[in-house]
Scaffold this motif. Structure first.
Motif, short mmCIF file in Angstrom:
data_model
loop_
_atom_site.label_atom_id
_atom_site.label_comp_id
_atom_site.label_asym_id
_atom_site.label_seq_id
_atom_site.Cartn_x
_atom_site.Cartn_y
_atom_site.Cartn_z
N GLU A 97 -2.11 27.75 51.15
CA GLU A 97 -1.12 28.73 50.69
C GLU A 97 -0.92 29.88 51.67
N ASP A 98 -1.60 29.87 52.81
CA ASP A 98 -1.55 31.01 53.72
C ASP A 98 -0.70 30.70 54.95
N ARG A 124 0.99 27.35 56.70
CA ARG A 124 2.32 26.77 56.49
C ARG A 124 3.26 27.05 57.65
N GLU A 132 2.78 21.41 48.19
CA GLU A 132 1.58 21.13 47.41
C GLU A 132 1.36 19.65 47.14
#
Length: 421
Positions: A281-282, A285, A322
């Motif tokens: 999630e950091d 990406r 995800e």
């Protein structure tokens, strides 16, 4: 008397000539029938080969996930037959000896490589007629040739007296043990449920910087942080960029990179490295394919690490959503006798912030798949848990025209079938 002799001789000549003409006609008809039967068999073999070779294709470009500089990729899990019941193959096979049926799933792509639909294609024989059917599982259907709901069946050939599909025996079975036979060789434990491993940083020489590994003692999923960036404000090529490398070792090992798990690779045998990379999630990406660098391969560790000349690294990229992109696999063989080497991951970052992300490696395994040639056993029917490891099919069929048979036998590799966990 002379007339009677003349008539008798002419009669014999006519009979012989007539018989020769009749035999010639029969031979021509038989020859034409054989040519026609073999032509039909060859055409059908080419069509089946085109379908089976695409079996299991499961990732495609997704324009909505891309950026101005990169393409987004999306995994399509519906390509698997039934993951709920542990069937992550892309085919179902029903065998009865002479009239088998094969159903397979694959992605249909656009001309630019983007996702169009997931197709379920079936080949089967009924009353000596060979059919091919297609239906759309997901995506944009072809209402004429591959609609959603009910499959459209097309008659491909008549007078088909045999349609036999034989799966190759996998080089690895789920209940295989180590060492010495086809099966998992890393992590080196007979407990296949134990997937713990350790990643050990290499640093110092050749512009390799230190990488923080967590947990340092190993686990079934290991995270990497503390990377350096080669971003210089202009995105131009950086001479001698800073790189990172980590070696795979057993969870029980201690010490530096020299204690990596040294594996023995036999000449001309096939091996596979597989692992997953969970979605982050950091800043992970911000990875840009073609600019930033992720790779896995093998290294000898006599002195400084060195690549094996005939085993190039496998390049990959982290997931951009995800859903992830499933298990990554790298298959290779070597011409080197008695090769001793360790699995190694290398990284180099050129984007401004991607180095601040956290990247994880999960379920790392190395498997010995056996020899390069496919093995076919007419009596073999794979168990559900082993279907995902089938990598080729042999299709035999017989077409008859006017009593004359045309035969075809074709071996079709299916490298994208299944996923191994």
């Amino acid at each position: 008397m002379e007339l009677m002799v003349y008539i008798a001789i002419m009669g014999i000549i006519v009979i012989v000539a007539g018989q020769a003409f009749s035999n010639s006609t029969k031979f021509r008809v038989r020859n034409q029938s054989m040519i026609e039967a073999n032509e039909v068999a060859g055409n059908i073999a080419a069509l089946i080969k085109d379908d089976v070779a695409q079996m299991g294709a499961k990732s495609a470009i997704d324009p909505s996930k891309g950026t101005a500089n990169t393409d987004g990729f999306l995994l399509q899990p519906l390509v698997y037959m039934d993951t709920t019941n542990k069937d992550s193959s892309s085919f179902n096979l029903t065998r009865n000896g002479v009239s088998d049926s094969l159903t397979l799933r694959r992605i249909q792509y656009s001309d630019t490589g983007t996702f169009v639909r997931i197709e379920e294609v079936s080949w089967y024989s009924r009353n000596n007629i060979l059919y091919r059917s297609c239906k759309t599982i997901d995506g944009t259907a072809d209402s004429t040739n591959c609609p959603k709901g009910t499959a459209v069946a097309v008659e491909m050939a008549d007078s088909v007296h045999q349609f036999k599909v034989i799966p190759s025996k996998p080089g690895i079975l789920e209940n295989a043990t180590v060492p010495g036979v086809a099966g998992r060789i890393f992590p080196g434990t007979s407990n296949l449920a134990d997937k713990s491993f350790r990643l050990i940083p290499y640093y110092g020489a050749d512009h390799y910087a230190y990488t923080t590994v967590s947990p340092a003692s190993g686990s079934s999923s290991v995270s990497l942080t503390g990377f350096s960036t080669n971003f210089n404000g202009s995105e131009t090529t950086v001479p001698d960029p800073v790189r990172h490398m980590v070696f795979a070792g057993s969870a029980e090992s201690t010490g530096d990179w020299n204690t990596c798990q040294k594996l023995s690779f036999k000449k001309d045998s096939v091996y596979e490295i597989s692992f997953e990379m969970p979605f982050g999630e950091d800043e992970a990406r911000m990875f840009r394919a073609g600019i930033d660098h992720f790779a896995v391969g093998i290294r000898t560790v006599n002195g400084n690490p060195a690549m094996v000349a005939d085993v190039p690294d496998y390049y990959y990229y982290p997931p951009e959503n995800e859903k992830g992109i499933g298990i990554r696999t790298m298959r290779f063989s070597t011409r080197t006798e008695n090769l001793q080497a360790c699995v190694a991951f290398t990284f180099a970052f050129f984007s401004p912030t991607v180095n601040m992300g956290r990247f994880s490696i999960s379920g790392l395994q190395v498997r010995y798949l056996g020899e390069e040639n496919y093995v076919f056993d007419d009596a073999y029917i794979p168990e559900r848990k082993d279907k995902k490891n089938v990598r080729a099919f042999k299709v035999d069929f017989v077409v008859k025209k006017n009593g004359e048979a045309g035969n075809a036998s074709v071996v079709i590799p299916a490298p994208s079938n299944g996923v191994r966990g």
